[in-house]
Each structure stands twice: as structure tokens, then as C-alpha cells.
Write a protein that holds these residues in place. Structure first.
Motif, mmCIF file in Angstrom:
data_model
loop_
_atom_site.group_PDB
_atom_site.id
_atom_site.type_symbol
_atom_site.label_atom_id
_atom_site.label_comp_id
_atom_site.label_asym_id
_atom_site.label_seq_id
_atom_site.Cartn_x
_atom_site.Cartn_y
_atom_site.Cartn_z
ATOM 1 N N UNK A 68 -14.014 37.568 -102.362
ATOM 2 C CA UNK A 68 -12.610 37.254 -102.572
ATOM 3 C C UNK A 68 -11.745 37.698 -101.407
ATOM 4 N N UNK A 69 -10.428 37.749 -101.645
ATOM 5 C CA UNK A 69 -9.509 38.213 -100.612
ATOM 6 C C UNK A 69 -9.651 39.713 -100.384
ATOM 7 N N UNK A 70 -9.804 40.462 -101.490
ATOM 8 C CA UNK A 70 -9.964 41.909 -101.446
ATOM 9 C C UNK A 70 -10.993 42.306 -102.508
ATOM 10 N N UNK A 71 -11.783 43.331 -102.203
ATOM 11 C CA UNK A 71 -12.681 43.915 -103.200
ATOM 12 C C UNK A 71 -12.359 45.382 -103.372
ATOM 13 N N UNK A 72 -12.594 45.909 -104.567
ATOM 14 C CA UNK A 72 -12.353 47.339 -104.807
ATOM 15 C C UNK A 72 -13.540 47.965 -105.524
ATOM 16 N N UNK A 73 -13.725 49.266 -105.293
ATOM 17 C CA UNK A 73 -14.811 50.032 -105.893
ATOM 18 C C UNK A 73 -14.262 51.345 -106.426
ATOM 19 N N UNK A 74 -14.972 51.929 -107.388
ATOM 20 C CA UNK A 74 -14.608 53.214 -107.968
ATOM 21 C C UNK A 74 -15.693 54.241 -107.677
ATOM 22 N N UNK A 75 -15.270 55.503 -107.511
ATOM 23 C CA UNK A 75 -16.204 56.606 -107.312
ATOM 24 C C UNK A 75 -16.030 57.676 -108.386
ATOM 25 N N UNK A 76 -15.554 57.245 -109.553
ATOM 26 C CA UNK A 76 -15.453 58.151 -110.694
ATOM 27 C C UNK A 76 -16.854 58.695 -111.010
ATOM 28 N N UNK A 77 -16.945 59.815 -111.678
ATOM 29 C CA UNK A 77 -18.191 60.565 -111.768
ATOM 30 C C UNK A 77 -19.379 59.775 -112.311
ATOM 31 N N UNK A 78 -19.154 58.842 -113.201
ATOM 32 C CA UNK A 78 -20.284 58.118 -113.786
ATOM 33 C C UNK A 78 -20.837 57.026 -112.872
#
Length: 432
Positions: free
Chosen positions: A199-209
Motif C-alpha cells: 500500500x501507500x504506508x505500512x505499519x507494525x507493532x512491537x507490543x510484548x506479544x
């Protein structure tokens, strides 16, 4: 004498599954470097810091951004304090605002939708596909209006959504695309293209799980230099790179990742590919085992996904094959045998009190603001999203990623516990 552990029998598994998160001396070394440096935030490395002058050393956050974007074959990255912050700045950078609608799936964590609300736009829920639990491309076009500004597909559980078809629809209607890849670290399509770059932008999470963990944290990636500059500015109070420290160009947030988070995430990235490969190996082994059991059907993982992540292993429960024993009883029985399985979400996002009451702000914005000028009844989405309803109410079963970083004996214990329940259904039926 009872055979099932739920009725007092012995457990199939007594020992715990592998711990998560994993860390070793690499994290300890880098964290110690940050601690001893006295530079605990990325701004400490700016040449236009309060006192001016050039500061020695290098930001761990900046190093991580470069490594993560390179790993995912993207040109640019902006690391944030939380995954939801990454969604917020991505939406803002694409110009989404008051009166705009954004298409989101209802079967995901609430942040996918609330990030839209944070930008005074309206989440519009579109159902998931029954085979994948990802946004169903067949349902998207009927939800598009002249107010639709963006689509946020979620790569749920770490399996890529059908980005080819989603991008075709987005291009047809001139709609922007934000990939919620919070579950999809290191996921690769057959042509080498990585999650977050469709897509135009991608996002990721680094929350503990998550498959890469720093307690909290997030990142956006993009190949668009202008979007990168906007994301950087929005996460840094509205500053712009290369401009004076106290010169603010737009209304932004303080969403900066700390140097401690960056220090943890550099080695987390280093072991991502190896652990994802182990998760995939064990997940495929479990899928083969479950194929021998009527009434348990794993979600489909597209064969074109070259490297999945298996943040979640999800399969569907059909109580018709289990003498009509309710799913919650089946779950309790497996838990008693030492298998930490859950049903996942209790209900789709739109059934949260937040949406049913539209308790978005004191004056009910963004729904009742002049830019939107129409009402929306979130309870009506129940009829529009039968697959999501069924997943929550009847069929979904979740196993988390840490169960798959061990060995095949761990998977055998899961299967043995299931077979034990199947062989003793009459006993379980008495308490259902």
C-alpha cells in the motif's frame, strides 16, 4: 474415574510452553550502552539540540529504522512509541480528516478503527473472508461512498490480505491504502515483496506479544519520500528535518520511540527470520495433524505467501462434529489439559460500547460534525458482517505464536489433548 483433566483426570501437558519474549546478552549489551550513554531519546543525537553543536554517537532508534526498512525492502521508516501511534500518523499523513470515511475490518484489535476516530474520520466496517479472516475484497466496493478516503486491510495472524485485489479497487476509486501489518513482521509474498510495502504506508507493532517485542513500540514504512517526511514530522511535534529545533510546521504529536526500545528491537529483528521459519515449520505440522480431525479447520494461508509469520494460528471449531458441545466448553477442556487456547475476540469491534454509544468526544465528533452531515448506526453492522459474528460467537480458536517456537513435541501435546477430548466426548457432554 474421570479421564479428562477438567473433571479431575491427569493433564496431557504439565510443563509450560516456551516463554515470550525471548532475549539474551545482545539486548542486555545494547540496553547497557544506552543507559551509560545518558542519551535516552533520539533527539539527544540531533545537532540542533538545545545547546547546539554536534553530538557524538548514533541513535539506536535511527539504526533500527534503517535495519527494519531494509529487511522489509522499503526506502523509509519512522519508529514510534506504540503501534497505535504508527497508525495515527499514517492516517494523518494520507490527509484523512473530518468527514472522511475509512474502510476497516471488524475482526481485529480496536486500534485499527480508533486510529481513524483520532483523526476525526469515520470507520466503516467491511466483513472478513470466511477462509482467511482477512478483509474480504468482494465486500469492499459496496461500502465505498464519495467520502471514502482510505482502506486499512489487516494482515491478520500474519497472513497477507489479498493486496492485489484491494489495490485494484483502491486505484479504481482513487483511495489510499494503509497496511495494518501489526501481526506480519517479516512476511514475504512469492515475488519477494514484503508486508507493509503493497500500500501507500505500512505499519507494525512491537507490543510484548508480537513476533518482535519491545514491550511497546511501532513503526511505519513507505517508499514515498513525501509521506515519510510527513510521518516523521507528525511523530516529532510537527518539526521537519534540517530545520531549527523550535520551528514547528504542523500540528503533531510526541510519538517518538525511546532509545531503550530501539536497543531491544535491533537484536529482536536479528532473530526474526529464524523464529518465523520455526513457527511456520511447526504450524504446517499442526495443520497436517488437524487435517485428520473432523470439525477443526485451519484458516487458509495463501500459497503465494512465501514466508508467513504465524503470529496467531487460527482454526475453526464446528460443534456439529463434537456432539454439539459448545466451543467454550471445548476450550475449557483443552485449557485443563495444559493447552493455552482461546476463542480470541468476544465480539467484533463495532459491538464495543464505544461504537454503540458513539462516545467519541463531548460533542459526538466526528459523526455529528458539519463535515460529515449524516448519521451512522454501528449496531447495523451486525447484519453486514456475518462472518465476523460467526468467528467471534461460534468458531474461532486461537493459538499464540510462542507455542510454535519450540519443537514438534509441543505440537504433539496440542494434538494429543484434542484427541483425548474427542475420545471422551460423552464425559465432556455431561458438563456442557
Amino acid at each position: 474415574m474421570s479421564k479428562l483433566a477438567i473433571n479431575g483426570g491427569s493433564k496431557v501437558r504439565e510443563k509450560p510452553f516456551p516463554d515470550w519474549p525471548i532475549f539474551d546478552e545482545q539486548e542486555l549489551k545494547l540496553l547497557t550502552e544506552v543507559l551509560n550513554s545518558g542519551k535516552w531519546w533520539r533527539g539527544a543525537y540531533s545537532s540542533v539540540e538545545l545547546g547546539g553543536g554536534i553530538v557524538s554517537g548514533r541513535s539506536k532508534v535511527e539504526e533500527f529504522e534503517e535495519k527494519f526498512s531494509a529487511h522489509h525492502k522499503a526506502k523509509y521508516a519512522v519508529a514510534t512509541s506504540h503501534g497505535s501511534d504508527a497508525l495515527d500518523i499514517a492516517i494523518k499523513a494520507l490527509g484523512v480528516g473530518p468527514g472522511d470515511e475509512v474502510i476497516v475490518p471488524p475482526y481485529t484489535f480496536v486500534a485499527t478503527a480508533t486510529s481513524v476516530l483520532h483523526n476525526n474520520a469515520i470507520p466503516i466496517f467491511v466483513d472478513i473472508h470466511p477462509d482467511t479472516y482477512n478483509l474480504d475484497p468482494n465486500k469492499i466496493e459496496e461500502a465505498i461512498t464519495d467520502r471514502t478516503k482510505a482502506i486499512i486491510p489487516v494482515h491478520f495472524g500474519g497472513a497477507l490480505a489479498d493486496m492485489g485485489r484491494i489495490n485494484q479497487i483502491a486505484k479504481k476509486y482513487n483511495i489510499r491504502v494503509i497496511e495494518d501489518a501489526a501481526h506480519a513482521h517479516g512476511v514475504e509474498w512469492e515475488n519477494g515483496k514484503m508486508a507493509g510495502t503493497f500500500g501507500d504506508i505500512g505499519m507494525f507493532s512491537f507490543q510484548q506479544s508480537k513476533n518482535m517485542a519491545a514491550g511497546e513500540g511501532g513503526i511505519v514504512i513507505t517508499n514515498d519520500e513525501e509521506l515519510y517526511s510527513l510521518c516523521f514530522s507528525y511523530h516529532h511535534y510537527g518539526r521537519e528535518k534540517g530545520r531549527p529545533w523550535y520551528e514547528i510546521h504542523r500540528l503533531g504529536w510526541n510519538f517518538r520511540m525511546t532509545e531503550f526500545q530501539g536497543a531491544v528491537l535491533i537484536p529482536q529483528l536479528g532473530r526474526l527470520e529464524r523464529l518465523n521459519a520455526k513457527r511456520t515449520e511447526n504450524a504446517k505440522y499442526l495443520t497436517n495433524k488437524l487435517s485428520q480431525i473432523d470439525g477443526l479447520v485451519p484458516l487458509t494461508v495463501d500459497s503465494r505467501i512465501f514466508k508467513p509469520s504465524y503470529y496467531l494460528y487460527i482454526f475453526k471449531y464446528n460443534k456439529n462434529a463434537f456432539k454439539e458441545i459448545p466451543r467454550d466448553v471445548f476450550i475449557k477442556a483443552l485449557n485443563s489439559e495444559g493447552i493455552p487456547i482461546t476463542q480470541g475476540y468476544d465480539f467484533p469491534i463495532y459491538k464495543n460500547p464505544l461504537f454503540l454509544t458513539k462516545n467519541f468526544s463531548n460533542n459526538q465528533c466526528p459523526v455529528n460534525c458539519s463535515y460529515f452531515s449524516k448519521d451512522i448506526n454501528y449496531s447495523s453492522f451486525e447484519e453486514k458482517c456475518p462472518v465476523s459474528e460467526k468467528a467471534c460467537n461460534e468458531e474461532a480458536l486461537w493459538l499464540t505464536q510462542n507455542l510454535f517456537i519450540g519443537n514438534k513435541n509441543d505440537i504433539n501435546d496440542i494434538c494429543d489433548a484434542i484427541w483425548k477430548i474427542i475420545e471422551n466426548l460423552d464425559e465432556l457432554l455431561k458438563i456442557s
